[in-house]
Design a protein around this motif. Sequence first.
Motif, PDB file in Angstrom:
ATOM      1  N   VAL A  69      16.081  -7.846  10.508  1.00  0.00           N
ATOM      2  CA  VAL A  69      15.046  -7.589  11.436  1.00  0.00           C
ATOM      3  C   VAL A  69      13.851  -6.620  10.310  1.00  0.00           C
ATOM      4  O   VAL A  69      14.285  -5.498  10.103  1.00  0.00           O
ATOM      5  N   ALA A  70      12.694  -7.066  10.108  1.00  0.00           N
ATOM      6  CA  ALA A  70      11.747  -6.358   9.680  1.00  0.00           C
ATOM      7  C   ALA A  70      10.848  -5.527  10.634  1.00  0.00           C
ATOM      8  O   ALA A  70      10.242  -6.263  11.255  1.00  0.00           O
ATOM      9  N   HIS A  71      10.617  -4.404  10.392  1.00  0.00           N
ATOM     10  CA  HIS A  71       9.938  -3.754  11.710  1.00  0.00           C
ATOM     11  C   HIS A  71       8.487  -3.472  11.060  1.00  0.00           C
ATOM     12  O   HIS A  71       8.129  -2.427  10.799  1.00  0.00           O
ATOM     13  N   VAL A  72       7.937  -4.605  10.931  1.00  0.00           N
ATOM     14  CA  VAL A  72       6.542  -4.562  10.151  1.00  0.00           C
ATOM     15  C   VAL A  72       5.459  -3.990  10.889  1.00  0.00           C
ATOM     16  O   VAL A  72       5.542  -3.980  12.205  1.00  0.00           O
ATOM     17  N   ARG A  73       4.213  -3.608  10.429  1.00  0.00           N
ATOM     18  CA  ARG A  73       3.222  -3.110  11.237  1.00  0.00           C
ATOM     19  C   ARG A  73       2.560  -4.475  12.060  1.00  0.00           C
ATOM     20  O   ARG A  73       2.738  -5.525  11.586  1.00  0.00           O
ATOM     21  N   GLY A  74       1.936  -3.911  12.944  1.00  0.00           N
ATOM     22  CA  GLY A  74       1.415  -4.789  13.949  1.00  0.00           C
ATOM     23  C   GLY A  74       2.287  -5.175  15.154  1.00  0.00           C
ATOM     24  O   GLY A  74       1.896  -5.301  16.395  1.00  0.00           O
ATOM     25  N   ASP A  95       0.847  -1.320  -0.093  1.00  0.00           N
ATOM     26  CA  ASP A  95      -0.130  -0.040  -0.100  1.00  0.00           C
ATOM     27  C   ASP A  95       0.755   1.321  -0.100  1.00  0.00           C
ATOM     28  O   ASP A  95       0.352   2.266   0.155  1.00  0.00           O
ATOM     29  N   GLY A  96       2.169   1.193  -0.150  1.00  0.00           N
ATOM     30  CA  GLY A  96       3.056   2.154  -0.462  1.00  0.00           C
ATOM     31  C   GLY A  96       3.733   2.582   0.967  1.00  0.00           C
ATOM     32  O   GLY A  96       4.558   3.470   1.223  1.00  0.00           O
ATOM     33  N   THR A  97       3.258   2.072   1.939  1.00  0.00           N
ATOM     34  CA  THR A  97       3.984   2.309   3.525  1.00  0.00           C
ATOM     35  C   THR A  97       5.281   2.224   3.461  1.00  0.00           C
ATOM     36  O   THR A  97       5.887   0.918   3.096  1.00  0.00           O
ATOM     37  N   ARG A  98       6.385   3.029   3.856  1.00  0.00           N
ATOM     38  CA  ARG A  98       7.501   2.854   3.973  1.00  0.00           C
ATOM     39  C   ARG A  98       8.017   2.067   5.242  1.00  0.00           C
ATOM     40  O   ARG A  98       7.744   2.397   6.402  1.00  0.00           O
ATOM     41  N   VAL A  99       8.680   0.907   5.091  1.00  0.00           N
ATOM     42  CA  VAL A  99       8.795  -0.019   6.226  1.00  0.00           C
ATOM     43  C   VAL A  99      10.339  -0.259   6.538  1.00  0.00           C
ATOM     44  O   VAL A  99      11.068  -0.711   5.502  1.00  0.00           O
ATOM     45  N   PRO A 100      10.854  -0.055   7.580  1.00  0.00           N
ATOM     46  CA  PRO A 100      12.297  -0.132   7.742  1.00  0.00           C
ATOM     47  C   PRO A 100      12.709  -1.536   7.863  1.00  0.00           C
ATOM     48  O   PRO A 100      11.944  -2.263   8.535  1.00  0.00           O
ATOM     49  N   VAL A 101      14.113  -2.015   7.616  1.00  0.00           N
ATOM     50  CA  VAL A 101      14.570  -2.992   7.725  1.00  0.00           C
ATOM     51  C   VAL A 101      16.087  -2.917   8.369  1.00  0.00           C
ATOM     52  O   VAL A 101      16.781  -2.225   7.498  1.00  0.00           O
TER      53      VAL A 101
END
Length: 730
Positions: A510-515, A444-450
Amino acid sequence: MAAHHGIARDDDRAALLCVVDTVHGTQVADPYRWLEEPESPATRRWLAEREHEFAAAVRGWPLRAPLAECIRDLVATDLWTPPLHRGRRVFATRRPAGGDHPAVVAVTDGDDDSGDGREHTVFDPHTFDPTGATTLDSWEPSPDGERVAVQTSTGGTERGALRVLSVPTGLPVEAPVEGVRYSDVAWIGPDAFYYVRRDGGDGRRGVWLHRVSPTGPEPDVLVRACTGRRTVPGVRLLGRRWLVVTESHGTGHRNDVWIADLAPGGASGTGRYDAPAWRTVHAGEEIESHPDLGPDGLLYLRTTLGAPRRRVCAADPRRPGTAHWREAVGEDPGAVLDGFAATGSAEFPELLVARTRLGISELTAHGADGRLLRRIDLPGEGMATRLESDGRGGAHLCYADVATQQCVLALDAGGTRPRPWPPGSQPHPPVTVRRRTLHCRSADGTRVPVTLFRAGGGPVGDASSAAVPDDPAEPGPTVLHAYGGFGRPRQFGFSATVLAWLLAGGRYAVAHVRGGGDFGQGWHLRGARRDKPRSVEDLTAAGDALVEAGVCRREQLCLSGGSAGGLLVLAAAAQRPDLCSAVIASAPLADMARFERLGLGPMWIREFGTAADPEDFAALMSYSPYHRVLDDGARARPAVLLTGFHGDTRTDAAHPRKMCAALLHHGGGTRPALLRYEHDVGHGPRAVTKAIELAADAHAFAAAETGLAFPREPAAAPEGARLLRRWEQA
């Protein structure tokens, strides 16, 4: 929900019932429902076959023995908890180097925390149970230091008994209190305490008053019952006067808080401990707060009220309602406030605040008016936890980072540089670990840090970009970890398993995913309940980003997660079988149509939703790993290692059992689907020896499936050199 049954066969041995449920007009097949019965003969036979398969697979993993030896070396240090001063004694737990369990120890006659007094062991789980199956779940000494309440459980069930022991002798002074689970204990004198009962007993859940009676049992008194079936109670005594009771509602960002004055002539009117008069701090609102008492007598609360990334507010405990709160330390828009301690003196109170900014802790001291007084120097880029006032103006805390075993630090009043506690103790010798951050775009275009870690190659640093810049290294075996549940941020503490993997030449991300809670309450809620599929999309985007950045190739990528993270990695691999080469799912959720009926599933409706709601059910089924495998048929899939624990009372071991069966019969059959199953452990703490065996097995599997081979040169010295020698010997 309606159900009908058909006939399936378990490995052509016996006719077994295949259940098909009708949920909101949709037929949901469940051919392995029979594996929910852990003690049935069919389940036992099936598990015996899986254990045989796993044992055969381990023999083909060449890095299994050296990884185990390296992990064992890395954890071979004394591990302490912060000290508690009670009477003329100092209490802590210590797990000795090479030991399996922490023991409660007391130091007598020391007039400070120098450790110069006489030390003796009050309770050692290994002495109590030489089999190693009993764990120390919680403990709390009495105010005079003459007694200590310890809670233990056996076989991983996390359900156990609360025992009151004499500190001088270590012997019980009365019969144990049964039916507790990680019970808070709040002593109100040498002979009585409050505790929480969450299960067992007479079925009533809440906060109870217990009077220690060596001459015979006295009935405990229920002083506050839980207001709901899915709430978790807690109890604390602040300043030996203010009794605080909390109720957490499931796993969401919400709790209710009440306070009572136990002083004679106080708000209770009588000072009776069995009938406190409660005042509401807040209840029935979407607020989460955790209180502490300052040296100035004010109630300080870490709270989400008006601050999704949390702030600290202050109130008079005699007028504790939110209408009377004032802000003490404001919200930081770029970091999550994890914890605080009210320190200083009555004349000059201070608030020591710990925040996490993308996995890294920051520690600051503030005045009661919120002014920044000073920044505290931590030993490195890591995790600060268990921040507690020492009662003398300073504080104790625990610190760890990716390369440093957890250690206890003491911060003097007004200080900026904490010192090791006990004096002379030192963390494990440091290893150079590089840290970088890349970002990906989710669906959905959200920027997710790894966050990406690698051993050696220069000083620890942090660079943020769309890819890992100027990195000359070739793509290599990489473990991508994610959790993405319950609003918990990923913090970068010590893991001997991760460090051993890095020293062997692997990369760890480490993926800093939503949730999760990396960016506060909003980040959590955007990946919860009907939005849980976003967590899966974030993880798949992270895996793609690592490949595109040249960190690894597809065949070198292994997803890894436990519990809610196990659900996440299984769901990502089920939806995108091409994403990676392997998956490690430890004690995962897998059957999301029935999670509410297994383990602690009923407590997690706020997180995942409920199958009783048509829209929730549709979301659950869109990513439920078990059903995705059943529905998609024999597609080529990554290699999968599942772990299950027979005593698990959180994520019932039926989840990995059923998931493994689905993969074996519907997963394509070209890559292994293995189940590592243990019978005498559960979801929580275990003996160190068992933890090492589990970690070595999991990452030896990852090495075999991603091509991590014998390293050509040490990744870092001196640990890398020692590891290399073991590789050569193997």
